[in-house]
Design a protein around this motif. Structure first.
Motif, short mmCIF file in Angstrom:
data_model
loop_
_atom_site.label_atom_id
_atom_site.label_comp_id
_atom_site.label_asym_id
_atom_site.label_seq_id
_atom_site.Cartn_x
_atom_site.Cartn_y
_atom_site.Cartn_z
N THR A 18 0.82 -1.20 0.00
CA THR A 18 0.00 0.00 0.00
C THR A 18 0.86 1.26 0.00
OG1 THR A 18 -0.12 0.17 2.40
CG2 THR A 18 -1.81 -1.19 1.30
N VAL A 19 0.23 2.35 -0.39
CA VAL A 19 0.88 3.65 -0.35
C VAL A 19 1.30 3.96 1.09
CG1 VAL A 19 0.49 6.13 -0.66
CG2 VAL A 19 -0.29 4.51 -2.41
N GLY A 20 0.43 3.68 2.05
CA GLY A 20 0.74 3.91 3.45
C GLY A 20 1.93 3.11 3.92
N PHE A 21 1.98 1.82 3.58
CA PHE A 21 3.11 0.97 3.93
C PHE A 21 4.39 1.54 3.32
CE2 PHE A 21 6.17 -2.27 2.81
CZ PHE A 21 6.35 -2.94 4.01
N SER A 22 4.31 1.95 2.07
CA SER A 22 5.48 2.47 1.36
C SER A 22 6.03 3.71 2.04
CB SER A 22 5.12 2.78 -0.09
OG SER A 22 4.59 1.63 -0.73
N LEU A 23 5.14 4.62 2.43
CA LEU A 23 5.58 5.84 3.13
C LEU A 23 6.23 5.51 4.46
CD1 LEU A 23 2.67 8.33 2.38
CD2 LEU A 23 5.08 8.61 1.75
N LYS A 24 5.63 4.59 5.20
CA LYS A 24 6.19 4.20 6.50
C LYS A 24 7.56 3.55 6.33
CE LYS A 24 1.80 3.71 8.82
NZ LYS A 24 0.69 2.82 9.07
N LYS A 49 8.95 9.67 -2.44
CA LYS A 49 8.00 10.20 -1.46
C LYS A 49 7.10 11.27 -2.07
CE LYS A 49 10.25 9.66 3.01
NZ LYS A 49 10.89 10.38 4.12
N ALA A 50 7.68 12.13 -2.88
CA ALA A 50 6.89 13.21 -3.48
C ALA A 50 5.76 12.65 -4.34
CB ALA A 50 7.79 14.13 -4.29
N ASP A 51 6.02 11.55 -5.06
CA ASP A 51 4.97 10.90 -5.86
C ASP A 51 3.82 10.46 -4.96
OD1 ASP A 51 6.54 11.08 -8.17
OD2 ASP A 51 7.29 9.02 -7.97
N LEU A 52 4.16 9.87 -3.83
CA LEU A 52 3.15 9.35 -2.92
C LEU A 52 2.33 10.47 -2.30
CD1 LEU A 52 5.20 6.50 -1.22
CD2 LEU A 52 3.57 6.32 -3.12
N PHE A 53 2.99 11.55 -1.92
CA PHE A 53 2.26 12.69 -1.35
C PHE A 53 1.35 13.33 -2.40
CE2 PHE A 53 5.85 12.91 1.84
CZ PHE A 53 5.10 12.39 2.87
N ARG A 54 1.82 13.47 -3.64
CA ARG A 54 0.98 14.00 -4.71
C ARG A 54 -0.23 13.09 -4.94
NH1 ARG A 54 5.84 15.80 -6.88
NH2 ARG A 54 6.22 13.89 -8.01
N PHE A 55 0.01 11.79 -4.92
CA PHE A 55 -1.05 10.81 -5.11
C PHE A 55 -2.12 10.97 -4.03
CE2 PHE A 55 -2.92 6.64 -4.19
CZ PHE A 55 -3.40 6.28 -5.44
N LEU A 56 -1.69 11.11 -2.79
CA LEU A 56 -2.63 11.21 -1.67
C LEU A 56 -3.40 12.53 -1.66
CD1 LEU A 56 -0.55 9.55 1.17
CD2 LEU A 56 -2.60 8.64 0.05
N ARG A 57 -2.87 13.56 -2.29
CA ARG A 57 -3.58 14.85 -2.37
C ARG A 57 -4.77 14.80 -3.30
NH1 ARG A 57 1.55 18.18 -2.74
NH2 ARG A 57 1.08 18.12 -4.96
N GLU A 58 -4.77 13.84 -4.22
CA GLU A 58 -5.87 13.73 -5.17
C GLU A 58 -7.13 13.22 -4.47
OE1 GLU A 58 -5.98 14.45 -8.55
OE2 GLU A 58 -4.02 15.37 -8.23
N GLY A 60 -10.15 11.13 -3.43
CA GLY A 60 -10.47 9.71 -3.61
C GLY A 60 -9.30 8.77 -3.52
N HIS A 61 -8.10 9.29 -3.30
CA HIS A 61 -6.91 8.45 -3.15
C HIS A 61 -6.61 8.26 -1.66
CE1 HIS A 61 -5.16 9.42 -7.40
NE2 HIS A 61 -6.34 8.85 -7.45
N TYR A 62 -6.34 7.04 -1.29
CA TYR A 62 -6.15 6.71 0.12
C TYR A 62 -4.88 5.91 0.34
CZ TYR A 62 -10.99 8.13 0.07
OH TYR A 62 -12.14 8.84 -0.11
N GLU A 63 -4.44 5.89 1.61
CA GLU A 63 -3.21 5.18 1.97
C GLU A 63 -3.28 3.69 1.74
OE1 GLU A 63 -1.70 6.06 5.84
OE2 GLU A 63 -1.52 8.20 5.42
N ASP A 64 -4.48 3.11 1.67
CA ASP A 64 -4.59 1.67 1.48
C ASP A 64 -4.62 1.27 0.01
OD1 ASP A 64 -7.11 2.71 1.09
OD2 ASP A 64 -8.15 1.14 2.20
N TYR A 65 -4.43 2.22 -0.89
CA TYR A 65 -4.34 1.91 -2.31
C TYR A 65 -2.99 1.26 -2.60
CZ TYR A 65 -8.50 4.41 -3.95
OH TYR A 65 -9.79 4.80 -4.22
N PRO A 66 -2.92 0.38 -3.59
CA PRO A 66 -1.63 -0.24 -3.93
C PRO A 66 -0.66 0.78 -4.52
CG PRO A 66 -3.34 -0.97 -5.46
CD PRO A 66 -4.01 -0.12 -4.42
N VAL A 67 0.61 0.61 -4.20
CA VAL A 67 1.63 1.54 -4.64
C VAL A 67 1.75 1.56 -6.17
CG1 VAL A 67 3.62 -0.02 -4.54
CG2 VAL A 67 3.94 2.40 -4.08
#
Length: 128
Positions: A18-24, A49-58, A60-67
């Motif tokens: 997940t995106v959340g796991f990846s950030l952690k 990291k910047a990709d993940l933060f941009r993704f989460l700003r959109e 409907g995008h959540y931390e449990d989405y696949p990376v």
């Protein structure tokens, strides 16, 4: 040669992480980049990291989405026997901070970043 500065302690993620796991993982290991590979270490993508933060700003995008939804799939790579200057030019020309190193089978064997190149240059010049 790139193999002189290759970093083998890089973060490997599978596309399902997940995106959340990846950030952690990046935070815990104090890294800003990770490669996304399959179960055989074949390169599928790269994420910073910047990709993940941009993704989460959109919306409907959540931390449990696949990376894999946030990763860059078109990845610039180098080989271990490539010249360090070539790698440096590729980083600058493409405005990226790190580049995966792949072997002849396209398996990820390491990663190098701008910091690695700078450290190499400092070390090389301090020996003279």
């Amino acid at each position: 040669m790139v193999k002189e500065i290759i970093q083998k302690g890089f973060i490997r993620l599978t596309p399902q992480k997940t995106v959340g796991f990846s950030l952690k993982e990046m935070e815990t290991r104090k890294k800003s980049v990770a490669v996304v590979v399959d179960e055989n270490d074949y390169l599928l993508g790269i994420v910073v990291k910047a990709d993940l933060f941009r993704f989460l700003r959109e919306p409907g995008h959540y931390e449990d989405y696949p990376v894999e939804l946030a990763m860059t799939k078109s990845v610039i790579t180098v080989k271990p026997d490539d010249d360090i200057l070539k790698a440096a030019k590729m980083l600058r020309e493409n405005n990226i901070s790190a580049i995966p190193v792949i072997d002849d089978e396209n398996k990820v064997v390491g990663i190098i970043g701008l910091e690695d190149i700078v450290d190499y240059c400092i070390q090389k010049n301090s020996l003279t």
